[in-house]
Scaffold this motif. Sequence first.
Motif, PDB file in Angstrom:
ATOM      1  N   ASN A   1      11.317   7.003 -16.985  1.00  0.00           N
ATOM      2  CA  ASN A   1      12.470   6.645 -16.153  1.00  0.00           C
ATOM      3  C   ASN A   1      12.055   6.252 -14.749  1.00  0.00           C
ATOM      4  O   ASN A   1      12.576   5.276 -14.200  1.00  0.00           O
ATOM      5  CB  ASN A   1      13.468   7.804 -16.094  1.00  0.00           C
ATOM      6  CG  ASN A   1      14.391   7.830 -17.275  1.00  0.00           C
ATOM      7  OD1 ASN A   1      15.334   7.061 -17.343  1.00  0.00           O
ATOM      8  ND2 ASN A   1      14.102   8.707 -18.229  1.00  0.00           N
ATOM      9  N   THR A   2      11.130   7.015 -14.164  1.00  0.00           N
ATOM     10  CA  THR A   2      10.733   6.686 -12.796  1.00  0.00           C
ATOM     11  C   THR A   2      10.012   5.346 -12.730  1.00  0.00           C
ATOM     12  O   THR A   2      10.255   4.554 -11.819  1.00  0.00           O
ATOM     13  CB  THR A   2       9.832   7.783 -12.193  1.00  0.00           C
ATOM     14  OG1 THR A   2       8.693   7.977 -13.038  1.00  0.00           O
ATOM     15  CG2 THR A   2      10.581   9.076 -12.007  1.00  0.00           C
ATOM     16  N   GLN A   3       9.166   5.084 -13.698  1.00  0.00           N
ATOM     17  CA  GLN A   3       8.425   3.824 -13.663  1.00  0.00           C
ATOM     18  C   GLN A   3       9.313   2.631 -14.013  1.00  0.00           C
ATOM     19  O   GLN A   3       9.153   1.552 -13.448  1.00  0.00           O
ATOM     20  CB  GLN A   3       7.213   3.895 -14.602  1.00  0.00           C
ATOM     21  CG  GLN A   3       6.185   4.911 -14.162  1.00  0.00           C
ATOM     22  CD  GLN A   3       5.790   4.750 -12.710  1.00  0.00           C
ATOM     23  OE1 GLN A   3       5.277   3.713 -12.313  1.00  0.00           O
ATOM     24  NE2 GLN A   3       6.039   5.771 -11.898  1.00  0.00           N
TER      25      GLN A   3
ATOM     26  N   ILE B   1      13.933  -8.106 -15.384  1.00  0.00           N
ATOM     27  CA  ILE B   1      13.078  -6.974 -15.773  1.00  0.00           C
ATOM     28  C   ILE B   1      13.826  -5.660 -15.591  1.00  0.00           C
ATOM     29  O   ILE B   1      13.760  -4.773 -16.449  1.00  0.00           O
ATOM     30  CB  ILE B   1      11.769  -6.982 -14.959  1.00  0.00           C
ATOM     31  CG1 ILE B   1      10.917  -8.185 -15.352  1.00  0.00           C
ATOM     32  CG2 ILE B   1      10.986  -5.686 -15.153  1.00  0.00           C
ATOM     33  CD1 ILE B   1       9.729  -8.408 -14.442  1.00  0.00           C
ATOM     34  N   LEU B   2      14.562  -5.540 -14.495  1.00  0.00           N
ATOM     35  CA  LEU B   2      15.330  -4.321 -14.228  1.00  0.00           C
ATOM     36  C   LEU B   2      16.397  -4.099 -15.305  1.00  0.00           C
ATOM     37  O   LEU B   2      16.549  -2.984 -15.822  1.00  0.00           O
ATOM     38  CB  LEU B   2      15.984  -4.420 -12.848  1.00  0.00           C
ATOM     39  CG  LEU B   2      16.799  -3.236 -12.376  1.00  0.00           C
ATOM     40  CD1 LEU B   2      15.886  -2.067 -12.063  1.00  0.00           C
ATOM     41  CD2 LEU B   2      17.588  -3.613 -11.143  1.00  0.00           C
ATOM     42  N   ILE B   3      17.104  -5.149 -15.658  1.00  0.00           N
ATOM     43  CA  ILE B   3      18.169  -5.027 -16.665  1.00  0.00           C
ATOM     44  C   ILE B   3      17.588  -4.694 -18.039  1.00  0.00           C
ATOM     45  O   ILE B   3      18.095  -3.807 -18.744  1.00  0.00           O
ATOM     46  CB  ILE B   3      18.997  -6.328 -16.707  1.00  0.00           C
ATOM     47  CG1 ILE B   3      19.812  -6.461 -15.424  1.00  0.00           C
ATOM     48  CG2 ILE B   3      19.913  -6.358 -17.921  1.00  0.00           C
ATOM     49  CD1 ILE B   3      20.434  -7.820 -15.222  1.00  0.00           C
TER      50      ILE B   3
ATOM     51  N   ILE C   1       0.833  -1.206   0.000  1.00  0.00           N
ATOM     52  CA  ILE C   1       0.000   0.000   0.000  1.00  0.00           C
ATOM     53  C   ILE C   1       0.865   1.253   0.000  1.00  0.00           C
ATOM     54  O   ILE C   1       0.593   2.203  -0.746  1.00  0.00           O
ATOM     55  CB  ILE C   1      -0.965  -0.020   1.208  1.00  0.00           C
ATOM     56  CG1 ILE C   1      -1.993  -1.137   1.037  1.00  0.00           C
ATOM     57  CG2 ILE C   1      -1.660   1.332   1.384  1.00  0.00           C
ATOM     58  CD1 ILE C   1      -2.825  -1.419   2.263  1.00  0.00           C
ATOM     59  N   ALA C   2       1.914   1.253   0.811  1.00  0.00           N
ATOM     60  CA  ALA C   2       2.811   2.418   0.860  1.00  0.00           C
ATOM     61  C   ALA C   2       3.499   2.631  -0.488  1.00  0.00           C
ATOM     62  O   ALA C   2       3.624   3.775  -0.955  1.00  0.00           O
ATOM     63  CB  ALA C   2       3.845   2.224   1.962  1.00  0.00           C
ATOM     64  N   LEU C   3       3.931   1.552  -1.136  1.00  0.00           N
ATOM     65  CA  LEU C   3       4.589   1.691  -2.441  1.00  0.00           C
ATOM     66  C   LEU C   3       3.623   2.199  -3.508  1.00  0.00           C
ATOM     67  O   LEU C   3       4.002   3.012  -4.359  1.00  0.00           O
ATOM     68  CB  LEU C   3       5.197   0.356  -2.872  1.00  0.00           C
ATOM     69  CG  LEU C   3       6.502  -0.008  -2.180  1.00  0.00           C
ATOM     70  CD1 LEU C   3       6.938  -1.406  -2.568  1.00  0.00           C
ATOM     71  CD2 LEU C   3       7.595   0.985  -2.510  1.00  0.00           C
ATOM     72  N   ILE C   4       2.381   1.753  -3.471  1.00  0.00           N
ATOM     73  CA  ILE C   4       1.395   2.237  -4.442  1.00  0.00           C
ATOM     74  C   ILE C   4       1.136   3.724  -4.236  1.00  0.00           C
ATOM     75  O   ILE C   4       1.077   4.504  -5.196  1.00  0.00           O
ATOM     76  CB  ILE C   4       0.095   1.413  -4.344  1.00  0.00           C
ATOM     77  CG1 ILE C   4       0.337   0.000  -4.880  1.00  0.00           C
ATOM     78  CG2 ILE C   4      -1.041   2.090  -5.117  1.00  0.00           C
ATOM     79  CD1 ILE C   4      -0.815  -0.948  -4.663  1.00  0.00           C
ATOM     80  N   ILE C   5       1.005   4.140  -2.984  1.00  0.00           N
ATOM     81  CA  ILE C   5       0.783   5.561  -2.694  1.00  0.00           C
ATOM     82  C   ILE C   5       1.973   6.404  -3.154  1.00  0.00           C
ATOM     83  O   ILE C   5       1.800   7.445  -3.799  1.00  0.00           O
ATOM     84  CB  ILE C   5       0.497   5.763  -1.192  1.00  0.00           C
ATOM     85  CG1 ILE C   5      -0.857   5.163  -0.837  1.00  0.00           C
ATOM     86  CG2 ILE C   5       0.555   7.239  -0.809  1.00  0.00           C
ATOM     87  CD1 ILE C   5      -1.138   5.097   0.653  1.00  0.00           C
TER      88      ILE C   5
ATOM     89  N   ILE D   1       9.283   0.335 -10.462  1.00  0.00           N
ATOM     90  CA  ILE D   1       8.559  -0.947 -10.461  1.00  0.00           C
ATOM     91  C   ILE D   1       9.508  -2.140 -10.363  1.00  0.00           C
ATOM     92  O   ILE D   1       9.306  -3.011  -9.510  1.00  0.00           O
ATOM     93  CB  ILE D   1       7.614  -1.029 -11.679  1.00  0.00           C
ATOM     94  CG1 ILE D   1       6.503   0.011 -11.517  1.00  0.00           C
ATOM     95  CG2 ILE D   1       7.027  -2.428 -11.828  1.00  0.00           C
ATOM     96  CD1 ILE D   1       5.618   0.189 -12.720  1.00  0.00           C
ATOM     97  N   PRO D   2      10.556  -2.238 -11.185  1.00  0.00           N
ATOM     98  CA  PRO D   2      11.471  -3.380 -11.007  1.00  0.00           C
ATOM     99  C   PRO D   2      12.190  -3.383  -9.659  1.00  0.00           C
ATOM    100  O   PRO D   2      12.423  -4.444  -9.080  1.00  0.00           O
ATOM    101  CB  PRO D   2      12.473  -3.232 -12.149  1.00  0.00           C
ATOM    102  CG  PRO D   2      11.770  -2.450 -13.177  1.00  0.00           C
ATOM    103  CD  PRO D   2      10.886  -1.517 -12.418  1.00  0.00           C
ATOM    104  N   SER D   3      12.499  -2.202  -9.137  1.00  0.00           N
ATOM    105  CA  SER D   3      13.146  -2.147  -7.828  1.00  0.00           C
ATOM    106  C   SER D   3      12.208  -2.655  -6.740  1.00  0.00           C
ATOM    107  O   SER D   3      12.627  -3.379  -5.829  1.00  0.00           O
ATOM    108  CB  SER D   3      13.581  -0.710  -7.530  1.00  0.00           C
ATOM    109  OG  SER D   3      14.193  -0.621  -6.275  1.00  0.00           O
ATOM    110  N   ALA D   4      10.939  -2.295  -6.835  1.00  0.00           N
ATOM    111  CA  ALA D   4       9.962  -2.805  -5.879  1.00  0.00           C
ATOM    112  C   ALA D   4       9.796  -4.316  -6.029  1.00  0.00           C
ATOM    113  O   ALA D   4       9.667  -5.033  -5.029  1.00  0.00           O
ATOM    114  CB  ALA D   4       8.622  -2.098  -6.083  1.00  0.00           C
ATOM    115  N   LEU D   5       9.823  -4.801  -7.261  1.00  0.00           N
ATOM    116  CA  LEU D   5       9.733  -6.246  -7.486  1.00  0.00           C
ATOM    117  C   LEU D   5      10.934  -6.982  -6.900  1.00  0.00           C
ATOM    118  O   LEU D   5      10.795  -8.082  -6.360  1.00  0.00           O
ATOM    119  CB  LEU D   5       9.599  -6.542  -8.982  1.00  0.00           C
ATOM    120  CG  LEU D   5       8.282  -6.141  -9.634  1.00  0.00           C
ATOM    121  CD1 LEU D   5       8.343  -6.376 -11.141  1.00  0.00           C
ATOM    122  CD2 LEU D   5       7.120  -6.884  -9.016  1.00  0.00           C
TER     123      LEU D   5
END
Length: 170
Positions: free
Chosen positions: A30-32, A132-134, A6-10, A36-40
Amino acid sequence: MKSAIIALIIVDLIIISITFLFGEENWLINTQMGFIPSALVMFGSMLSYQSMVKGRLAVGTIPDDKRDTLDKLEYPYELYDDEVKNSNSEKTLVEVVKEEHQKLKKSRRSIWQTTKDSKASFSFYRLGSYIILIFGFFYLNSNHLLDIPIYLLSLAIPTIVIVIVLIRKS
């Protein structure tokens, strides 16, 4: 785990709104592609270590050490414990060295044990999120969309958010 999601979505919604208001289209991409991969990666790590700990608890391979963590760090060889001090007073130096050498041999980890622990490092969740990040980085770089400061900042934000959530929980 739910509070971290929830915190990451906010935070991600806040980042998206900030990039729409103040940034360019490249900032949003760039931010997305960093966030997103960093959160994954973070969630993949948490899931793999959680399954490893649950597996160890199920098998019962948690060591039973009655000393607290501070004693383990300050006195790793138990040289200043009363029981050990009294039992070592009659022994010669050679006997004490042999005993300590035997203790070190017993505490060595086998290749099998090390392999079992490394399963968390090579879990599908973590490897998939790193791939995904790479690929995201290479996509941004090959299309000349990469903005390094924004990308690095967006890589760090999920880590900071999850640490803050975990600190508040404990």
